[in-house]
Design an enzyme around this catalytic site. Structure first.
Site, PDB file in Angstrom:
ATOM      1  N   THR A 319      38.410  38.755  49.186  1.00  0.00           N
ATOM      2  CA  THR A 319      38.499  37.409  48.416  1.00  0.00           C
ATOM      3  C   THR A 319      37.257  37.000  47.928  1.00  0.00           C
ATOM      4  O   THR A 319      36.457  36.597  49.118  1.00  0.00           O
ATOM      5  CB  THR A 319      39.440  36.640  48.864  1.00  0.00           C
ATOM      6  N   PHE A 321      35.041  33.820  47.038  1.00  0.00           N
ATOM      7  CA  PHE A 321      35.108  32.339  46.552  1.00  0.00           C
ATOM      8  C   PHE A 321      33.851  31.620  46.047  1.00  0.00           C
ATOM      9  O   PHE A 321      32.880  32.347  46.315  1.00  0.00           O
ATOM     10  CB  PHE A 321      35.420  31.513  48.214  1.00  0.00           C
TER      11      PHE A 321
END
Length: 455
Positions: A319, A321
């Site tokens: 992921t 960010f």
């Protein structure tokens, strides 16, 4: 009668109120007569005459005059305070002749020159003056050794909290229940930074945050890539065969779909706001027939046991960010940078998008992401200008990430060219690229090491 004359007539041992005429003219005449004969008064009142009647042969200096007034007022205040506490001297000495009473007997208060010109005297010490309000009073800027306040979405134990600790070690993590709240926390100076997910290697883009980037005026100042390591959590003593329901974030459920099937779990999937929130719900409600998909740190925080470790379907589950701040950072060229922009256009989508891509390709700028979102204010465009017919197409906003710093000339020229044929162009941020190495085999260790920085 002036206040100084009244003070002399009432305090001088050679002049008593009984010898003074009650009239103002008699009092002034008696005072002048006394001035000529009394050597003590001539010496005491010399500074007063030098202030009020400067020597005509010397040029008048306003700064010296104000300073003399301040000194005289300070002496008057100190002499008045001491004379009120002590009885008159038996030797017949005069009190300080430059003590001017605050009240002339008729109820008229006389302000000292320091109150008018702002001189520093004992009447108005600096410690009692109000201090101007500064921006540091609203939100103290993190000084050397202090902790940054970083907002993230979700409950403690989420991957966003781990990402915040990786981006800003030893920070003060502030959980927020929604993405919108994290944006507002930075705008309202409740937090200094925000760390929010923008895309996942399996689930794709987080569209909500793309919309919030356009709605708010925060700047992207960095990025961090975090390997995702999912665990199946349940209350202590619960076995997998007893489970009838699994709760987690919708993307976490989608990323573990195949693994849950291979484990032979005949369970229903229930979406929750975030992974750690699902773990907290199972622990607080004591649900022995329900499991949660979350991180190993969430299991430690909420006292759950790990039934299965690493249940994500793909080991390369990462992921990305972004780190948000109120002010942008200064772009540099001594390390790899990434720049994010968003633009819109009024013409046909294919031709304008081709021109934008050509502006980057001509300057050998590599694009890392293209994302399109429907235009919120003009979601639909009619094909013909007469508004006849039913054929329509959507208006889009385009988000682009490219590998270049805004300190480079080629990036500046590319955006200058793009601005010529777009109706809207906004720079979201130019920030350092996350160069942290990762791999499928090190996802577990990376996650645990990032989590350890928050303990």
């Amino acid at each position: 009668m002036s206040p100084m004359a009244a003070a002399l007539l009432s305090s001088h041992p050679k002049l008593t109120p009984t010898t003074a005429s009650p009239g103002a003219a008699a009092g002034s005449a008696l005072l002048l007569l006394h001035h000529r004969r009394c050597r003590r008064c001539r010496l005491a009142l010399a500074p007063v005459r030098s202030i009020l009647r400067p020597d005509s042969s010397a040029p008048f200096n306003r700064a010296d005059w104000q300073a003399s007034c301040a000194i005289l007022s300070s002496k008057a205040a100190s002499a008045t305070g001491s004379s009120s506490d002590k009885p008159p001297s038996s030797s017949g000495d005069l009190p300080a002749a430059d003590t001017e009473p605050d009240n002339d007997g008729g109820g008229n208060n006389h302000r000292p020159p320091s109150a008018i010109y702002g001189a520093r005297t004992s009447l108005d010490p600096v410690s009692n003056l109000p201090r101007p309000l500064t921006i540091s009073d609203l939100s103290p800027a993190p000084m050397h050794g202090s902790r940054l306040r970083v907002a993230y979405q979700g409950a403690p134990g989420t991957y966003s909290e781990v990402a915040a600790g990786k981006a800003y070690p030893n920070c003060e993590a502030i959980p927020c229940d929604q993405f919108e709240v994290a944006f507002q926390a930075v705008e309202l100076w409740i937090a200094d930074r925000a760390v929010l997910p923008i895309e996942n290697s399996l689930g794709g883009s987080i569209h909500r945050n793309y919309d919030l980037l356009l709605r708010h005026r925060l700047h992207i100042v960095g990025e961090v890539q975090l390997p995702v390591h999912h665990c199946l959590l349940a209350l202590p003593g619960v076995r997998k065969e007893y489970l009838t329901r699994v709760m987690s974030h919708p993307q976490a459920l989608a990323q573990c779909e195949l693994t849950l099937t291979r484990l032979g779990l005949n369970v229903t999937r229930e979406a929750f706001d975030d992974t750690a929130g699902a773990a907290e719900h199972v622990a607080s409600k004591g649900l022995r027939d329900t499991a949660a998909i979350a991180s190993a740190r969430a299991a430690e925080l909420y006292g759950l046991q790990v039934l299965a470790d690493g249940i994500q379907d793909d080991g390369c589950n990462v992921t990305r960010f972004v780190m948000l701040a109120r002010e942008p950072i200064i772009p540099r060229t001594d390390r790899p940078f990434k720049t994010s922009i968003v633009f819109a256009h009024d013409g046909e989508g294919t031709s304008v998008l081709f021109k934008v891509l050509s502006a980057f390709a001509f300057r050998d700028i590599c694009l890392t992401k293209i994302e399109s979102r429907p235009h919120r204010h003009r979601p639909i465009r009619l094909v013909d200008d007469a508004n006849v017919g039913t054929a329509k197409h959507f208006e889009y906003m385009f988000y682009i990430d490219f590998q270049a710093s805004m300190a480079e000339t080629r990036a500046q020229n590319a955006l200058a060219e793009i601005q010529e044929f777009t109706s809207f162009l906004r720079l979201l941020g130019s920030y350092p690229t996350d160069m942290t190495p990762w791999g499928p085999t090190s996802s577990s260790s990376s996650s645990s090491s990032s989590s350890s920085t928050l303990d």
